[in-house]
Every structure is written in C-alpha cells, then in structure tokens.
Design a protein around this motif. Sequence first.
Motif, short mmCIF file in Angstrom:
data_model
loop_
_atom_site.label_atom_id
_atom_site.label_comp_id
_atom_site.label_asym_id
_atom_site.label_seq_id
_atom_site.Cartn_x
_atom_site.Cartn_y
_atom_site.Cartn_z
N GLY A 175 25.07 20.00 -36.23
CA GLY A 175 25.17 18.90 -37.17
C GLY A 175 24.34 17.72 -36.68
N ALA A 176 23.97 16.85 -37.59
CA ALA A 176 23.14 15.70 -37.24
C ALA A 176 24.03 14.50 -36.89
CB ALA A 176 22.19 15.35 -38.39
N ASP A 177 24.72 14.63 -35.77
CA ASP A 177 25.57 13.53 -35.33
C ASP A 177 25.69 13.56 -33.81
OD1 ASP A 177 27.88 15.24 -34.51
OD2 ASP A 177 28.03 15.62 -36.65
N GLN A 178 26.29 12.52 -33.24
CA GLN A 178 26.35 12.38 -31.78
C GLN A 178 27.21 13.45 -31.12
OE1 GLN A 178 27.73 10.39 -34.02
NE2 GLN A 178 29.65 9.47 -33.31
N ASN A 180 26.95 16.53 -31.47
CA ASN A 180 26.18 17.76 -31.29
C ASN A 180 25.11 17.63 -30.21
OD1 ASN A 180 26.74 20.02 -33.53
ND2 ASN A 180 27.15 17.99 -34.39
N SER A 220 17.71 10.44 -42.40
CA SER A 220 18.87 9.70 -41.89
C SER A 220 18.65 9.35 -40.43
CB SER A 220 20.14 10.53 -42.04
OG SER A 220 20.11 11.66 -41.17
N GLU A 221 19.26 8.25 -39.99
CA GLU A 221 19.12 7.80 -38.61
C GLU A 221 19.71 8.82 -37.64
OE1 GLU A 221 20.60 3.91 -37.94
OE2 GLU A 221 19.36 2.97 -39.49
N SER A 222 20.84 9.41 -38.02
CA SER A 222 21.50 10.37 -37.13
C SER A 222 20.65 11.62 -36.94
CB SER A 222 22.87 10.74 -37.67
OG SER A 222 22.77 11.30 -38.98
N GLN A 223 20.00 12.08 -38.00
CA GLN A 223 19.15 13.26 -37.88
C GLN A 223 17.95 12.97 -36.99
OE1 GLN A 223 18.55 15.55 -41.43
NE2 GLN A 223 16.45 16.07 -40.87
N ILE A 226 19.05 13.03 -33.35
CA ILE A 226 19.17 14.39 -32.82
C ILE A 226 17.79 14.93 -32.46
CG2 ILE A 226 19.69 16.77 -33.46
CD1 ILE A 226 22.18 15.33 -32.79
#
Length: 286
Positions: A175-178, A180, A220-223, A226
């Motif tokens: 997933g595109a989050d912290q 992962n 997205s910033e999270s992607q 990652i």
Amino acid sequence: MEDKMNKALVISVVNLKGGVGKSVTSMNFAHALSIAGYKVLFVDTDHQGSSSEQLGVLGNSNESDNMTKQEIVDMDLFKLYTQEVDISTYIRKTKYTNIDIIPNARVAELIPFQTETFDEYFKGCDYEDKDVALYFNLESIKSKYDYIIIDGQPQDGRMTEVTLLASDHVITPIGADQFNLNTVADVYSKITMLNELYSEALSHKIEFKGFFINQAIPKSESQQMIKDYYFNSSLKDYFIDSPVRYSEAVASKSGIQGKMFIEYNKRANPSIDILNLLVNVLDYTE
C-alpha cells in the motif's frame, strides 16, 4: 504469454501484513490468465477464505463445486500442507472454466490457518519432509496446469514459510502509506533465509520477482513517499513500476457482484492496470 509451458509456474502473492489487496491481486491474476486460455490452479492459504468465496466455491454458482464451510473443514487441510497426500482430492472447480482451486473458509475449525495453532501443529507433525510437503504435492500435478497462483497469508509464521518454499516466484503488493515501508524487506529477508536453509531440499531457488504499489492514488504524496523510500534502498531493482490504481466503484461493486475486475468493467483503470501488471510480472518471470 504465447506458448504454454510443460510444467506449471508457481507464483505466490505474499505480504506479511494485511490490507494491501493481496487476495484481490491473486484472483484477478488467475482470472486474466484463464481468459487468455491458460489452465490455472488457485491455492487459497489465507484463513479468511475471501478468494474461495469470490471464486464461487462457497457461493451458489452452478459452474463450481459448491461446498459448505463444514465440507472444507472435513477436507483435513492440515495434511495437505504438512505431508505427502493425493493432492487431486483437495482440488475443486470454480465458477470459471479454466480455474481450479484448493479452497479455504472463514471458520474457527480451520485452525491450521491461524498462525499460532498451525505453528504448534507443525511442530508436532512427525512427517520427515513437512517443510516442503506442499512443494512436492504441487509438483505431482504441475503437468496439468500452466500456472499455479497462491494467495499467501497476511502474516508471518510457518504457514507462510510452507507457501514460500512451494513457490517458484514471489511478488509483493504494498500500500502507499508509511505502514508499508518495511514490508518488502521482510519478505525479501524471509526468502533469502529459506533459500539458504533449504538449498539441498529444493531443486530450485525461490525467486523474489518484485513489489508493486496496489490501490494506488496517482500523484498522491504518500505514493511518492513510498517510491522515494524504495528508490533509495537496496531493493530498488525489485520495484515493478506498474501500479494498480484504486477505484472505489470497481473495488466495491465488483466485490458485491462477485466479479473480477475485467468482468465488471474491462475499461476501468484497475482492469487495465492488472493486465499491465501481469504482463510485467510474466516478463520478469519467463
């Protein structure tokens, strides 16, 4: 993807945490391969049994070997994963012509798939080659299939090790989050360890083919976080730059209707992306 192989390639979809779309990826891989004319065996090791339900084994489909949860319990899945068996007795038809399945179900009685209990059972099993039992069981029927897709467990433990040892290739959705940031390293380290420990027991090495961003939200910033994290890590060469975009409509409605992405809407972003990802993965594996 033009020439069929004489012996099935075993591709496992593994992440040691849940919520990353592992089962959805596994099912849509199997479905895409099946409509391309390939014969697929799907192995559902996830104790939630979501794939078995979605593929019709626990549903009301006339095209599948419809089973009750108790019938799956009575199959004695303990043995399949820890000792030599006639694996054909565990295989059932799904609602899709070219996909067979070794099912699972979301019931308390299927305790082989609860990590702590399976670990305890595994410890007490006296079958000499229990670690690689699934590997040899699958070897016995590989000539009947083109691909074997394993939906791995969303956690670490002996069941995950048994799954990895049976695999030719492994891919990991993230997933595109912290949460992962370390999952890929965990899977890679596990595979490296198993290759070292079982180099004499297996006729091949388990190959980690890479990881990809699932349920992606473009720009997205999270992607981007990652991507930046892994591009600056020792695992950057394993990054498969073929994200599967998130669509709430496809994710919710396809599930409710019991359809794969391509069935629901072949022009939707997730349908296009899953095909592109599959082509990328097969380019990596073949």
